[in-house]
Design an enzyme around this catalytic site. Structure first.
Site, PDB file in Angstrom:
ATOM      1  N   SER A  98       0.803  -1.222   0.000  1.00  0.00           N
ATOM      2  CA  SER A  98       0.000   0.000   0.000  1.00  0.00           C
ATOM      3  C   SER A  98       0.835   1.270   0.000  1.00  0.00           C
ATOM      4  CB  SER A  98      -0.923   0.010   1.232  1.00  0.00           C
ATOM      5  OG  SER A  98      -1.799  -1.083   1.216  1.00  0.00           O
TER       6      SER A  98
ATOM      7  N   HIS B 141      -0.952   4.342   3.733  1.00  0.00           N
ATOM      8  CA  HIS B 141      -1.556   5.013   2.582  1.00  0.00           C
ATOM      9  C   HIS B 141      -1.179   6.485   2.541  1.00  0.00           C
ATOM     10  CE1 HIS B 141      -5.027   2.043   1.509  1.00  0.00           C
ATOM     11  NE2 HIS B 141      -3.925   1.406   1.840  1.00  0.00           N
TER      12      HIS B 141
END
Length: 256
Positions: free
Chosen positions: A127, A178
Site C-alpha cells: 500500500s 496510505h
C-alpha cells in the site's frame, strides 16, 4: 500514458523493474498460500510487527512491502494490477534505478509511520509503495504538466481522491501507510522528476534490438508489423481498461 499495446514479452523487456516486483510479490504470495514448510517462516519473519521492530527486527520496515495476505487473493490481485497500471510509465520516465528507489522509499516511509503511530496490528502489503507512486504522479499532475497529458492527469487525480477518501472510511486499512506513502511520493517529486522525460510508447519501439546478419532482408517487414498492430490493438485496449477498472475497484475495496 497508462494504456499500451506491448506483448507480454515486450512488457518484460521494457519494464523489467515492474516485472520483477510483481514476480516477487506473486511468488511470495504463492509460497504462503500453498501449504509448505516455508509458509509460516515467510509470514512470521516478514509481516510488519511493531513489537518485533522494538526488539531490533528492523527488516520488518521493508519486508511487508512484498508480502500480501495469503487468505485474500484480491489483495495480491489488485495490488499487482495497480502496479502494472501505474508503474511502467514512471519506470520509463525516471529510469529503472530511480523508480526502484521511489518504490522502496515510499513503502518504507509508510511502514515507518505505521510504527510511529504505534499500532499493535500486524500489517503487510504494498500500500505505501503504491500510494507513493500515486503521490509522484500527483506531483507531476500539478507541477510538471510537461510530463503528463490531460487525460492521465484526470485519472491520477480522481483515483487519488477516491483512494484517500476510502482510506478513512473503510475498516481494517493501514491509514498511515496510505497517507504517508502518498505524501512521501509527492515530496520526492522535485528530486526524482528533475531529469524525467515524457512517456512515449515509440521510445520502446526504438529500443527493439533487431538481430540480423544483413542477408535476410524482408521488404515487407513493416507491413507485417502494421498488420500485427491492428490485430492486437483492440484486444490490448480491452485488457488495459480491465486493469484500470480492477485497480479502481481495489482502491474502493481498500485492499491497496
Amino acid at each position: 500514458m497508462f494504456f499500451r499495446n506491448e506483448s507480454f514479452r515486450d512488457f518484460l523487456q521494457f519494464y523489467p523493474v515492474v516485472s520483477v516486483i510483481v514476480a516477487i510479490n506473486v511468488i511470495l504470495w504463492l509460497l504462503m498460500f500453498i501449504p509448505n514448510p516455508l509458509s509460516p517462516i515467510i509470514y512470521t519473519w516478514g509481516v510488519g510487527w511493531n513489537v518485533g521492530i522494538d526488539l531490533g527486527e528492523y527488516w520488518r520496515l521493508v519486508t511487508p512491502i512484498f508480502l500480501h495476505s495469503p487468505n485474500d487473493v484480491s489483495h495480491i490481485l489488485f495490488n499487482s494490477f495497480s502496479l502494472i497500471l501505474f508503474g511502467p510509465a514512471l519506470e520509463q520516465m525516471i529510469g529503472k534505478f530511480k523508480f526502484m528507489l521511489v518504490y522502496l522509499i515510499t513503502g518504507i516511509v509508510g511502514n515507518v509511520f505505521t510504527y510511529l503511530v504505534g499500532t499493535s496490528a500486524l500489517h503487510l502489503g504494498a500500500s505505501g509503495a503504491l500510494y507513493g507512486l500515486l503521490g509522484l504522479l500527483l506531483y507531476m499532475s500539478f507541477f510538471r504538466l510537461d510530463l503528463i497529458d490531460p487525460a492521465s492527469k484526470q485519472i491520477v487525480t480522481v483515483i487519488t481522491l477516491i483512494g484517500v477518501f476510502m482510506t478513512f472510511i473503510q475498516p481494517g486499512i493501514n491509514i498511515s501507510a496510505h497517507i504517508f506513502g502518498l505524501i512521501a511520493g509527492f515530496a520526492l517529486g522535485p528530486i526524482f522528476l528533475t531529469h524525467a522525460v515524457p512517456y512515449s510508447p515509440w521510445r520502446n519501439q526504438r529500443r527493439r534490438v533487431v538481430r540480423s546478419d544483413g542477408l535476410n532482408y524482408d521488404p515487407n517487414r513493416w507491413d507485417k508489423r502494421r498488420f500485427r498492430f491492428r490485430m492486437n490493438r483492440n484486444v490490448s485496449s480491452i485488457i488495459w481498461w480491465i486493469i484500470l477498472i480492477l485497480a479502481v475497484l481495489g482502491i474502493l475495496a481498500g485492499v491497496i
